[in-house]
Scaffold this motif. Sequence first.
Motif, mmCIF file in Angstrom:
data_model
loop_
_atom_site.group_PDB
_atom_site.id
_atom_site.type_symbol
_atom_site.label_atom_id
_atom_site.label_comp_id
_atom_site.label_asym_id
_atom_site.label_seq_id
_atom_site.Cartn_x
_atom_site.Cartn_y
_atom_site.Cartn_z
ATOM 1 N N ALA A 192 0.800 -1.222 0.000
ATOM 2 C CA ALA A 192 0.000 0.000 0.000
ATOM 3 C C ALA A 192 0.833 1.271 0.000
ATOM 4 N N ASN B 227 3.770 2.973 -3.188
ATOM 5 C CA ASN B 227 3.186 3.224 -4.506
ATOM 6 C C ASN B 227 4.023 4.198 -5.327
ATOM 7 N N LEU C 156 22.301 -4.598 25.422
ATOM 8 C CA LEU C 156 21.679 -4.750 26.743
ATOM 9 C C LEU C 156 21.437 -6.214 27.126
ATOM 10 N N ARG C 157 21.768 -7.117 26.215
ATOM 11 C CA ARG C 157 21.423 -8.529 26.393
ATOM 12 C C ARG C 157 21.888 -9.092 27.739
ATOM 13 N N TYR D 1 22.467 -7.575 30.487
ATOM 14 C CA TYR D 1 21.919 -6.891 31.681
ATOM 15 C C TYR D 1 20.403 -7.031 31.780
ATOM 16 N N THR D 2 19.767 -7.466 30.674
ATOM 17 C CA THR D 2 18.303 -7.531 30.667
ATOM 18 C C THR D 2 17.814 -8.769 31.417
ATOM 19 N N VAL E 297 11.664 -9.780 31.792
ATOM 20 C CA VAL E 297 11.167 -8.572 31.104
ATOM 21 C C VAL E 297 11.827 -8.388 29.733
ATOM 22 N N ARG E 298 12.459 -9.448 29.237
ATOM 23 C CA ARG E 298 13.195 -9.332 27.971
ATOM 24 C C ARG E 298 12.264 -8.894 26.823
ATOM 25 N N MET F 264 9.409 -7.301 26.984
ATOM 26 C CA MET F 264 8.940 -5.913 27.161
ATOM 27 C C MET F 264 10.032 -4.921 26.781
ATOM 28 N N ILE F 265 11.252 -5.219 27.167
ATOM 29 C CA ILE F 265 12.374 -4.319 26.847
ATOM 30 C C ILE F 265 12.587 -4.267 25.331
ATOM 31 N N LEU G 5 9.854 -2.208 23.830
ATOM 32 C CA LEU G 5 10.092 -0.798 24.161
ATOM 33 C C LEU G 5 11.153 -0.200 23.238
ATOM 34 N N ILE G 6 12.225 -0.935 23.049
ATOM 35 C CA ILE G 6 13.320 -0.437 22.204
ATOM 36 C C ILE G 6 12.873 -0.305 20.751
ATOM 37 N N PHE H 126 10.471 2.617 20.393
ATOM 38 C CA PHE H 126 11.225 3.875 20.522
ATOM 39 C C PHE H 126 11.955 4.194 19.216
ATOM 40 N N VAL I 238 9.615 5.216 16.415
ATOM 41 C CA VAL I 238 9.193 6.619 16.544
ATOM 42 C C VAL I 238 10.306 7.550 16.048
ATOM 43 N N LEU I 239 11.535 7.233 16.421
ATOM 44 C CA LEU I 239 12.662 8.065 15.963
ATOM 45 C C LEU I 239 12.766 8.066 14.435
#
Lengths: 206, 86
Positions: B33, B36, B62-63, B65-66, B70-71, B73-74, B77-78, B81, B84-85
């Motif tokens: 879509a 085009n 970060l592997r 330390y994560t 919560v891997r 979720m992190i 999140l990344i 983020f 968006v950037l």
Amino acid sequence: MATKEKTWYPIVFMFVATLFISTILIAFGSFTRQRVQDNEQIAFERAVLEALPIDLPPNASPSTIHTMYLEHVKEASDASAGALRYIENDSLIAYGLPLEGPGFWAQIKAVIGIAADKQTITGISFYEQNETPGLGGEIVKQDFRNQFIGKRLADTNTPLEIRMQSVPLDESSVHAITGATQTSTRLGRFMNEQLMQWRDAMKGTN
Amino acid sequence: MLAQKKTKDVILDALWGDNPVFRQVLGICSALAVTNLVINTVVMSVAVIFTTALSSFTVSLLRKYTPRVVRMMIETLIIAFESVLA
């Protein structure tokens, strides 16, 4: 027991990661806010110029658009019932009526140009929409928008009807986009409501 | 030599053998879509490369330390983020 295995560690890690990323995004957002507002204003001004019978160069720069807007377009007055006015040599050429309403996914914002006779459409332009690309998003394309030019507002409850492709057109109707029934229906609904309000308000000014 | 071969294989796999759009059928709606116009395609390709490369890099950094619980979720999140950037 390693720090990583402690109960509090995932909570603190998640909190710190979220705080760090949120801070960057908020800072980025505040840093670019003025630019975003300027771009939105230019998009609106471009839409107004495209809807009115003004020759806007296809690759006009933001400064050109802003200059042309200030030169040709006057603010809405009570006599124009909320529509912007295109004035040339002290005579009114057309009105630019901002339209806004719910699309299929998000708000659609547009400007429709109406000639000084208060009936003939001079153009329509969309400056904000988030419809499905390739389907409802096709409302921004020239093929769809060009249909509106020269149409006349009917003196009915549907001044400008959006019809299915199989239904023949008259001087007050345009064809919907195939595969984007919801977008076309919702656009038709709020556009006609607002055109009727404007038409009634303009009758009151005569 | 081994490292070169591996790099070559990774690139070829990403282009054809394991292409996200053609083989994994990921992002097919966007590919059909949004792309085009050539300019849209180029911008989208650059954004996808930026997001996937940077998020893989950040997740790898970060592997160690994560926390395991919560891997996911992190990682989400990344990726969000960096989308968006982009």
